[in-house]
Design an enzyme around this catalytic site. Structure first.
Site, PDB file in Angstrom:
ATOM      1  N   GLN A   1      -4.517  -1.392   5.435  1.00 34.31           N
ATOM      2  CA  GLN A   1      -4.508  -2.603   6.035  1.00 34.31           C
ATOM      3  C   GLN A   1      -4.794  -2.668   7.596  1.00 34.31           C
ATOM      4  OE1 GLN A   1      -0.688  -4.114   4.624  1.00 34.31           O
ATOM      5  NE2 GLN A   1      -1.446  -4.561   3.035  1.00 34.31           N
TER       6      GLN A   1
ATOM      7  N   LYS B   1       1.108  -2.754  14.148  1.00 31.85           N
ATOM      8  CA  LYS B   1       1.678  -1.346  14.165  1.00 31.85           C
ATOM      9  C   LYS B   1       0.615  -0.609  13.387  1.00 31.85           C
ATOM     10  CE  LYS B   1       4.981  -1.768  10.279  1.00 31.85           C
ATOM     11  NZ  LYS B   1       4.406  -0.793   9.412  1.00 31.85           N
TER      12      LYS B   1
ATOM     13  N   ARG C   1       0.070   5.622   5.879  1.00 32.00           N
ATOM     14  CA  ARG C   1      -1.346   5.592   5.280  1.00 32.00           C
ATOM     15  C   ARG C   1      -2.107   5.414   6.071  1.00 32.00           C
ATOM     16  NH1 ARG C   1      -0.989   0.594   1.249  1.00 32.00           N
ATOM     17  NH2 ARG C   1       1.203   1.564   0.902  1.00 32.00           N
TER      18      ARG C   1
ATOM     19  N   GLY D   1       2.443  -7.220  -7.170  1.00 33.30           N
ATOM     20  CA  GLY D   1       1.736  -6.178  -6.346  1.00 33.30           C
ATOM     21  C   GLY D   1       2.521  -5.013  -6.534  1.00 33.30           C
TER      22      GLY D   1
END
Length: 469
Positions: A375, A285, A347, A48
């Protein structure tokens, strides 16, 4: 077009003989623990190539890449991702603003292709530019050149250490493929997961599945060989050598030597046995960072509003981790700092801000060009689905009746209504904070710490297998 040129050459140069000797000693220690012999390099591969995955590989390359006979560092990413014209133009500007990068590309005979892409005469691809040190999700921060592999089998089949940097939503799928390549393996690899997020499973009982569990189930690699690394950090800032720290969590056998191996003067890595709390917090988080971004945008960066939100969201995080673990790591130190920096910048917070400002909509999906996978969105759905199950009912402290755990998490409920079922606008996050019936966050924390709501079944397997010692 070229503009001003800055000379920045922090990476790969200026190492003293003492520093090199210390690095080589750390490398030799890890090689010895893994039973590596002369002529057999330690093979490390990142799976990744998002911002953090690329930076992680680049940090290792900067530190250990000089010892070519002893270590091989590579990174895998999928082929075929084209770089759009706007990004190519911006990349060209970045290149020409950095003398060290410009000289490096000219020396490698790689500069001309960026000129052609700037003019629209050539299409660049993400794996192609990564070889020159440019991560598609982080164009403004050039990295060192990386050895990029686009064939997954070639990348992982003989790897000693695999760094999982694919999003949690893709981890299971990728490692199920990897498992096919490891059927004939004699040695067991070590896997360090950087992924943050969870899946919810409702059968046979409601429980979470974390990325390390996904890897374990997909590959059969024992949990003692699978670790999680996370901490208060922003990838671009770490590569620019701003001081940061992290924790590597898992079994004692590997976490201590790996912490030592990964530690750098500007990047301190500690070790911890509580894999569960750190990995769950890593997913939580991101959930609450989206809300933080919304609050910041809607209140014009009001410090008061953001602090009120912080108090409520951290109390929900503490409550949720106490459902999962009897004695979870306290939300303090690096865990609290990781939450703070993610709510402050990242992000997911950016995504919340853009939604609240109306500059993007949910219709564009969770994978954002130039940012990567958001995410927190999938994690909102997973945590809500899990905690809304009536079989997990807890006693409401005021109403004295059984309720699903999510009823004690008003911020999570509101984010679900905004992001998943889309029945409310971003303004709803402020309404949730200003609800006059909202309990003091301290009460939620006291309830959590009473252990009355601890639900070991939420882990889906015996606690001892995840609470590594």
């Amino acid at each position: 077009m070229v503009g001003s040129i800055k000379t920045m050459n922090h990476h790969g140069n200026g190492w003293s003989a003492q520093n090199c000797n210390g690095l080589e000693e750390k490398l030799d220690e890890l090689r010895s623990l893994l039973g590596k012999t002369d002529g057999d390099p330690l093979r490390i591969v990142g799976v990744g190539a998002g911002a953090w995955g690329s930076v992680f590989a680049a940090l290792l390359q900067d530190s250990y890449g000089r010892f070519r006979e002893k270590v091989q560092i590579r990174i895998w990413r999928r082929p075929g991702r084209a770089v759009d014209r706007v990004t190519a133009e911006h990349l060209f500007e970045v290149i020409n603003s950095r003398e060290d990068v410009l000289r490096r590309l000219i020396r490698r005979c790689a500069y001309l292709k960026y000129v052609e892409a700037r003019l629209g005469d050539r299409t660049l691809f993400a794996d192609e530019i990564l070889k020159d040190g440019f991560c598609l999700n982080m164009i403004d921060v050039p990295l060192c050149p990386l050895k990029v592999v686009t064939n997954l089998q070639e990348a992982v089949w003989d790897a000693d250490i695999v760094v999982n940097a694919v999003p949690s939503t893709e981890t299971r799928e990728v490692f199920e493929v990897i498992s096919q390549y490891w059927k004939e393996r004699i040695t067991t690899p070590i896997i360090i997961s950087l992924a943050k997020g969870i899946e919810a499973a409702l059968e046979p009982v409601p429980h979470i599945i974390t990325p390390t569990q996904m890897i374990n189930r997909a590959t059969g690699v024992p949990m003692q060989n699978i670790l999680y690394l996370g901490g208060p950090n922003i990838a671009s800032e770490i590569y620019n050598k701003e001081y940061a720290n992290a924790r590597i969590c898992g079994a004692d056998k590997w976490r201590k030597p790996l912490a030592k191996f990964l530690r750098q003067p500007h990047f301190t890595v500690w070790d911890n046995s509580d894999l569960v709390t750190h990995e769950v917090m890593g997913g939580l988080k991101n959930v609450y960072a989206i809300g933080a971004g919304m609050v910041a945008a809607l209140t014009n960066e009001s410090a008061t509003s953001k602090s009120v939100y912080f108090a409520h969201c951290t109390s929900e995080m503490i409550f949720i981790t106490h459902l999962l673990a009897e004695e979870p790591e306290k939300l303090a130190g690096p865990l609290l700092a990781d939450t703070y920096v993610t709510l402050l910048k990242g992000r997911n917070a950016w995504y919340g801000q853009m939604l609240a400002k109306g500059e993007i909509s949910r219709d564009i999906g969770d994978n954002i060009s130039g940012k990567g996978m958001i995410q927190g969105v999938s994690a909102v759905g997973a945590f809500y689905e899990l905690l809304s199950q009536s079989s997990l009912s807890v006693l409401h402290p005021n109403e004295k009746k059984p309720v699903a755990p999510v009823e004690l998490c008003p911020i999570l409920k509101t984010l679900y209504k905004i992001l998943i079922i889309r029945e409310q606008s971003s303004q709803a996050i402020l309404q949730a904070l200003r609800d006059e019936t909202l309990n003091d966050p301290r009460e939620r924390i006291e309830i959590a710490q009473s252990h009355a709501f601890y639900r070991p079944s939420l882990l889906g397997q015996p606690l001892a297998t995840l609470h590594c010692q």
